[in-house]
Design an enzyme around this catalytic site. Structure first.
Site, PDB file in Angstrom:
ATOM      1  N   LYS A 108       0.923  -1.204   0.155  1.00 26.28           N
ATOM      2  CA  LYS A 108      -0.058  -0.036  -0.156  1.00 26.28           C
ATOM      3  C   LYS A 108       0.983   1.191  -0.025  1.00 26.28           C
ATOM      4  CE  LYS A 108      -4.582   1.029   0.455  1.00 26.28           C
ATOM      5  NZ  LYS A 108      -5.687   0.220   0.313  1.00 26.28           N
TER       6      LYS A 108
HETATM    7  N1  GLU Z   1      -7.558  -0.047  -2.940  1.00 25.71           N
HETATM    8  C1  GLU Z   1      -8.186  -0.995  -3.233  1.00 25.71           C
HETATM    9  C2  GLU Z   1      -8.167  -1.955  -1.920  1.00 25.71           C
HETATM   10  O1  GLU Z   1      -8.074  -1.627  -0.820  1.00 25.71           O
HETATM   11  C3  GLU Z   1      -7.796  -1.945  -4.381  1.00 25.71           C
HETATM   12  C4  GLU Z   1      -6.261  -2.223  -4.438  1.00 25.71           C
HETATM   13  C5  GLU Z   1      -5.881  -2.972  -5.618  1.00 25.71           C
HETATM   14  O2  GLU Z   1      -6.650  -2.969  -6.539  1.00 25.71           O
HETATM   15  O3  GLU Z   1      -4.693  -3.365  -5.963  1.00 25.71           O
HETATM   16  O4  GLU Z   1      -8.554  -3.103  -1.954  1.00 25.71           O
END
Ligand code: GLU
Length: 419
Positions: A108
């Protein structure tokens, strides 16, 4: 222990992990290797603002665990972004990807900023410089960002372009959630919400509760919340009785048309003031009697202070980390079925996986096929979590963690230790 509202999100994430590790009787050396993120990058970088000033922003990219595959997870632009939040969000991605069984680890990132006060040009400058700063860590085989809170397909397009320019050729697989014109996937924009609604439909079957006319409360009206409301309204004829966003909350016991609420929000900047509803407080919204409550905003919304007053039958966590760990026991005791974030919002990253596969093959699928594959993944993940809940006699969150931690631990075990 800190109070619920100020609880450090990484401590929250660790608390859920430790409980699952205890349930599984996980040995200490594997535990130690999962507890802390593998890699953390902090960058401080300058951006030229519209008035000519230079401002230094702080950004992060954390790879929590890559035992099961490359790191995968979104990028968040928000004033409250900090290292511990990004760590928590990265670890939730590790568990989420394991719950739905897609071959990714968890990562993240984010930038501490207020995108609502920035122009498109400033956001582009910030994004391009941030992309360059984290390019030492990201890549299609290594770590693949995607949209999260206050980032979108345009943000991903700028990152893809910046990364590709530095290499001298087009690298679509470096991010997912891109526009369709540059290798994005059909259905990706709706995927988080669609996946969430698939799990709600499964939970409703278990509860023998029809979704037709079911009262739905949506906290947070961004990508996940607004599209979930539209899908429930259009496909299930559910009644959207309350909606909130960062500026206020609205209520109408007869139900509202989420399409027209979204139109109103796009014209007025908020759902607040929507004419066919009365205004209520955001706290009141959470405690409304309803069939399904969908927290679809940020962390720490359901706490020990309000869990005893919630009146939903199902809580579907479209947001990441909306419930503090201590509140889970209260919800469980009251018979509320919680569809935990690492299951309920995994549709987004699942279609991100499909997008990455399509980019790698340069062969693109039809939206119908994508939605159908997403449904299969979500339904089987829901069933696996439910089975685990029965097997260990635990609630759905604990079951999802047990399932995920077990899968990650197995990958670590079989890979062994380098060198
Ligand atoms: N931000 C989204 C989540 O928290 C998607 C992450 C992604 O598609 O890599 O799952």
């Amino acid at each position: 222990m800190q109070s619920d509202q100020t609880m450090n999100p990484f401590q929250m994430a660790l608390a859920n992990f430790e409980i699952a590790a205890d349930t599984l009787g996980l040995d200490n050396n594997i535990r130690e290797r999962i507890r802390l993120p593998e890699r953390e990058l902090i960058v401080n970088f300058p951006v030229k603002l519209r008035d000519g000033r230079i401002k230094v922003f702080t950004g992060y990219r954390v790879q929590h665990n890559t035992a099961r595959g490359p790191a995968k997870g979104g990028l968040r632009y928000h004033p409250n972004v900090n290292l511990d939040e990004v760590r928590a969000l990265a670890s939730w991605m590790t568990w989420k990807n394991a719950v739905v069984g897609i071959p990714f680890g968890g990562g993240k990132g984010g930038v501490t900023c207020n995108p609502k006060e920035m122009t498109t040009e400033e956001l582009q400058n910030l994004t391009r410089r941030f992309a360059q700063e984290i390019s030492i860590m990201i890549g299609p085989e290594r770590d693949i960002p995607a949209p999260d809170v206050y980032t979108n397909a345009q943000t991903m397009a700028w990152i893809m372009d910046t990364y590709s320019m530095a290499r001298g050729y087009c690298v679509p697989g470096v991010v997912t959630g891109k526009p369709l014109s540059i290798g994005g996937s059909a259905g990706r924009n709706e995927a988080t919400a669609r996946g969430c609604v698939y799990t709600i439909a499964e939970a409703a079957k278990v509860k023998k509760m029809p979704l037709k006319n079911a009262r739905i409360v949506v906290q947070g009206f961004g990508n996940a919340g607004s599209i979930a409301a539209k899908l429930l309204f259009d496909d299930h004829q559910s009644r959207i009785i309350a909606i909130s966003d960062s500026r206020g909350a609205i209520f109408n016991s007869k139900g509202m048309n989420p399409h027209s609420v979204l139109l109103y929000k796009s014209q007025h900047g908020s759902v607040k003031g929507y004419p066919e509803a009365e205004e209520i407080s955001p706290e009141e919204l959470l405690t409304l009697e309803c069939e399904v409550l969908i927290p679809a905003a940020l962390e720490n919304v359901i706490t020990t202070e309000n869990a005893g007053r919630l009146n939903a039958k199902i809580i579907a966590e479209a947001a990441n980390g909306p419930t503090v760990p201590e509140a889970d026991a209260i919800l469980d005791e009251r018979g509320i079925m919680v569809l935990p974030d690492i299951l309920a919002n995994a549709g987004g990253v699942t279609v991100s996986y499909f997008e990455w596969v399509q980019d790698n093959y340069s062969f693109f699928w039809k939206e119908h096929d994508i939605n159908e594959r997403l449904r299969e993944v979500m339904v089987s993940a829901f069933k696996a979590v439910l089975e685990t809940a029965k097997k260990y006699d635990v609630h759905m969150r604990r079951a999802a963690y047990v399932l995920a931690v077990d899968r990650v631990a197995e990958a670590i075990r079989v890979r062994g230790i380098y060198p």
